[in-house]
Design a protein around this motif. Structure first.
Motif, PDB file in Angstrom:
ATOM      1  N   VAL A   1      41.417 -36.086 -75.696  1.00 16.08           N
ATOM      2  CA  VAL A   1      42.123 -34.698 -74.995  1.00 16.08           C
ATOM      3  C   VAL A   1      40.988 -34.859 -73.676  1.00 16.08           C
ATOM      4  CG1 VAL A   1      39.854 -32.938 -76.045  1.00 16.08           C
ATOM      5  CG2 VAL A   1      42.230 -32.089 -74.592  1.00 16.08           C
ATOM      6  N   VAL A   2      39.183 -34.689 -74.160  1.00 19.40           N
ATOM      7  CA  VAL A   2      38.785 -35.386 -72.889  1.00 19.40           C
ATOM      8  C   VAL A   2      39.090 -36.810 -71.928  1.00 19.40           C
ATOM      9  CG1 VAL A   2      35.967 -36.626 -71.755  1.00 19.40           C
ATOM     10  CG2 VAL A   2      36.371 -34.849 -74.543  1.00 19.40           C
ATOM     11  N   MET A   3      39.382 -37.814 -72.850  1.00 20.94           N
ATOM     12  CA  MET A   3      40.384 -38.848 -72.069  1.00 20.94           C
ATOM     13  C   MET A   3      41.480 -37.966 -70.761  1.00 20.94           C
ATOM     14  SD  MET A   3      37.975 -41.454 -71.353  1.00 20.94           S
ATOM     15  CE  MET A   3      39.387 -41.686 -70.507  1.00 20.94           C
ATOM     16  N   GLY A   4      42.453 -37.432 -71.829  1.00 16.67           N
ATOM     17  CA  GLY A   4      43.340 -36.693 -70.675  1.00 16.67           C
ATOM     18  C   GLY A   4      43.262 -36.301 -69.530  1.00 16.67           C
ATOM     19  N   LEU A   5      42.632 -35.100 -69.826  1.00 17.86           N
ATOM     20  CA  LEU A   5      41.844 -33.808 -68.970  1.00 17.86           C
ATOM     21  C   LEU A   5      41.303 -34.596 -67.203  1.00 17.86           C
ATOM     22  CD1 LEU A   5      41.353 -30.821 -70.952  1.00 17.86           C
ATOM     23  CD2 LEU A   5      42.637 -31.230 -69.580  1.00 17.86           C
ATOM     24  N   GLY A   6      40.336 -35.642 -67.970  1.00 21.52           N
ATOM     25  CA  GLY A   6      39.558 -36.895 -67.096  1.00 21.52           C
ATOM     26  C   GLY A   6      40.117 -37.552 -65.957  1.00 21.52           C
ATOM     27  N   LEU A   7      41.563 -37.859 -66.983  1.00 26.49           N
ATOM     28  CA  LEU A   7      42.167 -38.685 -66.233  1.00 26.49           C
ATOM     29  C   LEU A   7      43.474 -37.777 -65.365  1.00 26.49           C
ATOM     30  CD1 LEU A   7      43.693 -41.045 -68.309  1.00 26.49           C
ATOM     31  CD2 LEU A   7      42.671 -41.653 -66.678  1.00 26.49           C
ATOM     32  N   PHE A   8      43.703 -36.342 -65.502  1.00 28.76           N
ATOM     33  CA  PHE A   8      44.358 -35.422 -65.145  1.00 28.76           C
ATOM     34  C   PHE A   8      43.916 -35.286 -63.234  1.00 28.76           C
ATOM     35  CE2 PHE A   8      45.990 -31.216 -63.582  1.00 28.76           C
ATOM     36  CZ  PHE A   8      47.250 -31.526 -63.392  1.00 28.76           C
ATOM     37  N   TYR A   9      42.186 -34.722 -63.623  1.00 24.60           N
ATOM     38  CA  TYR A   9      41.945 -34.706 -62.699  1.00 24.60           C
ATOM     39  C   TYR A   9      41.661 -35.399 -61.401  1.00 24.60           C
ATOM     40  CZ  TYR A   9      41.033 -29.661 -65.053  1.00 24.60           C
ATOM     41  OH  TYR A   9      40.823 -29.083 -65.193  1.00 24.60           O
ATOM     42  N   TRP A  10      41.351 -37.060 -62.213  1.00 28.46           N
ATOM     43  CA  TRP A  10      41.389 -38.224 -61.054  1.00 28.46           C
ATOM     44  C   TRP A  10      42.484 -38.456 -60.479  1.00 28.46           C
ATOM     45  CZ3 TRP A  10      40.542 -43.977 -63.348  1.00 28.46           C
ATOM     46  CH2 TRP A  10      40.213 -44.205 -62.317  1.00 28.46           C
ATOM     47  N   SER A  11      43.841 -37.868 -61.218  1.00 30.62           N
ATOM     48  CA  SER A  11      44.944 -38.425 -60.763  1.00 30.62           C
ATOM     49  C   SER A  11      45.510 -36.739 -59.585  1.00 30.62           C
ATOM     50  CB  SER A  11      46.410 -38.465 -61.503  1.00 30.62           C
ATOM     51  OG  SER A  11      46.701 -36.731 -62.024  1.00 30.62           O
TER      52      SER A  11
ATOM     53  N   LEU B   1      49.302 -31.755 -57.069  1.00 25.56           N
ATOM     54  CA  LEU B   1      49.693 -31.833 -57.720  1.00 25.56           C
ATOM     55  C   LEU B   1      49.887 -31.789 -58.400  1.00 25.56           C
ATOM     56  CD1 LEU B   1      47.402 -29.423 -60.113  1.00 25.56           C
ATOM     57  CD2 LEU B   1      48.127 -27.899 -58.521  1.00 25.56           C
ATOM     58  N   ALA B   2      51.574 -31.301 -57.849  1.00 27.66           N
ATOM     59  CA  ALA B   2      52.919 -31.020 -58.279  1.00 27.66           C
ATOM     60  C   ALA B   2      53.617 -32.276 -59.500  1.00 27.66           C
ATOM     61  CB  ALA B   2      54.158 -30.775 -57.460  1.00 27.66           C
ATOM     62  N   ASP B   3      53.481 -33.222 -58.361  1.00 28.90           N
ATOM     63  CA  ASP B   3      53.462 -34.717 -58.729  1.00 28.90           C
ATOM     64  C   ASP B   3      52.840 -35.080 -60.121  1.00 28.90           C
ATOM     65  OD1 ASP B   3      55.309 -35.314 -56.937  1.00 28.90           O
ATOM     66  OD2 ASP B   3      54.542 -36.284 -55.980  1.00 28.90           O
ATOM     67  N   ALA B   4      51.354 -34.880 -59.747  1.00 26.32           N
ATOM     68  CA  ALA B   4      50.523 -35.232 -60.783  1.00 26.32           C
ATOM     69  C   ALA B   4      51.136 -33.815 -62.160  1.00 26.32           C
ATOM     70  CB  ALA B   4      48.896 -34.773 -61.093  1.00 26.32           C
ATOM     71  N   THR B   5      51.297 -33.213 -61.854  1.00 28.57           N
ATOM     72  CA  THR B   5      51.632 -32.377 -63.122  1.00 28.57           C
ATOM     73  C   THR B   5      53.225 -33.005 -63.749  1.00 28.57           C
ATOM     74  OG1 THR B   5      50.624 -30.415 -62.247  1.00 28.57           O
ATOM     75  CG2 THR B   5      52.321 -30.064 -63.863  1.00 28.57           C
ATOM     76  N   ALA B   6      54.035 -32.671 -62.755  1.00 27.34           N
ATOM     77  CA  ALA B   6      55.547 -33.587 -63.115  1.00 27.34           C
ATOM     78  C   ALA B   6      55.440 -34.829 -64.192  1.00 27.34           C
ATOM     79  CB  ALA B   6      56.292 -34.104 -62.166  1.00 27.34           C
ATOM     80  N   VAL B   7      54.413 -35.974 -63.634  1.00 29.40           N
ATOM     81  CA  VAL B   7      53.974 -37.012 -64.790  1.00 29.40           C
ATOM     82  C   VAL B   7      53.426 -36.674 -66.120  1.00 29.40           C
ATOM     83  CG1 VAL B   7      52.909 -39.202 -64.111  1.00 29.40           C
ATOM     84  CG2 VAL B   7      54.306 -38.610 -62.103  1.00 29.40           C
TER      85      VAL B   7
END
Length: 189
Positions: free
Chosen positions: A64-74, A80-86
């Motif tokens: 979960v830490v890596m997932g959230l960290g990667l999301f914020y990095w993306s 934001l819309a592309d990052a959320t969709a992917v």
């Protein structure tokens, strides 16, 4: 009390006496509640540490830490819309991992939905990698990590107390993220 008749004096004494009794009762109840909370807290800690699978809990917290960290990095690299969709491939990851991790049976229709969903994610990744490809890859990695987190949540749901399921990712997140704070901290504006 001077100048009051006997009825007013007794009514006032009765009301003061009644209020004092109520305060005493409330204090006694509060004291017993504090003792009960201490006992419950001790039992809670006991239950939280019993029947734990610490390596699985650590893997869950790390994902979960890596997932959230990667999301914020993306999000720093792509819209934001592309990052959320992917990153919304996480339910597909859960469906793909559930036969292996949870022992669930997945039918043909669900597997075909997973394949179509992954193809949609690949289309969102833009095979020509127009834009910042690293941003899309980190969003994809975020979805993979969060999907693993959801799968391990389901697997570990009955492995210990809910308290442990909350504490492990929180503490692990604090331990992983804290060393980076001095280098990335900016004061609020």
């Amino acid at each position: 009390l001077a100048g009051m008749d006997d009825w007013h004096v007794s009514a006032r004494r009765f009301s003061i006496d009644t209020v004092m009794k109520k305060i005493r009762v409330m204090f006694d109840q509060r004291t017993s509640m504090v003792q009960q909370l201490k006992n419950q807290q001790g039992r809670l800690i006991e239950r939280a540490t019993a029947n734990l699978l610490p390596m699985e809990q650590i893997a869950r917290g790390f994902s979960v830490v890596m997932g959230l960290g990667l999301f914020y990095w993306s999000v720093m690299r792509i819209p934001l819309a592309d990052a959320t969709a992917v990153s919304f491939i996480s339910p597909l990851v859960v469906a793909a991992l559930s036969p292996v991790v949870l022992g669930e049976k997945i039918g043909f229709h669900r597997w075909s939905a997973v394949v179509v969903g992954f193809m949609g994610a690949i289309i969102l990744l833009r095979p020509g990698f127009e834009g910042d490809s690293l941003g899309y890859i980190t969003a994809f990695g975020s979805g993979l990590c969060i999907g693993f987190f959801f799968t391990t949540n389901r697997k570990l749901a009955h492995a210990g107390a809910p308290f442990a399921s909350i504490v492990y990712p929180a503490y692990l997140g604090a331990v992983i993220i804290s060393p980076f704070i001095p280098f990335k901290w900016t004061p609020p504006r």
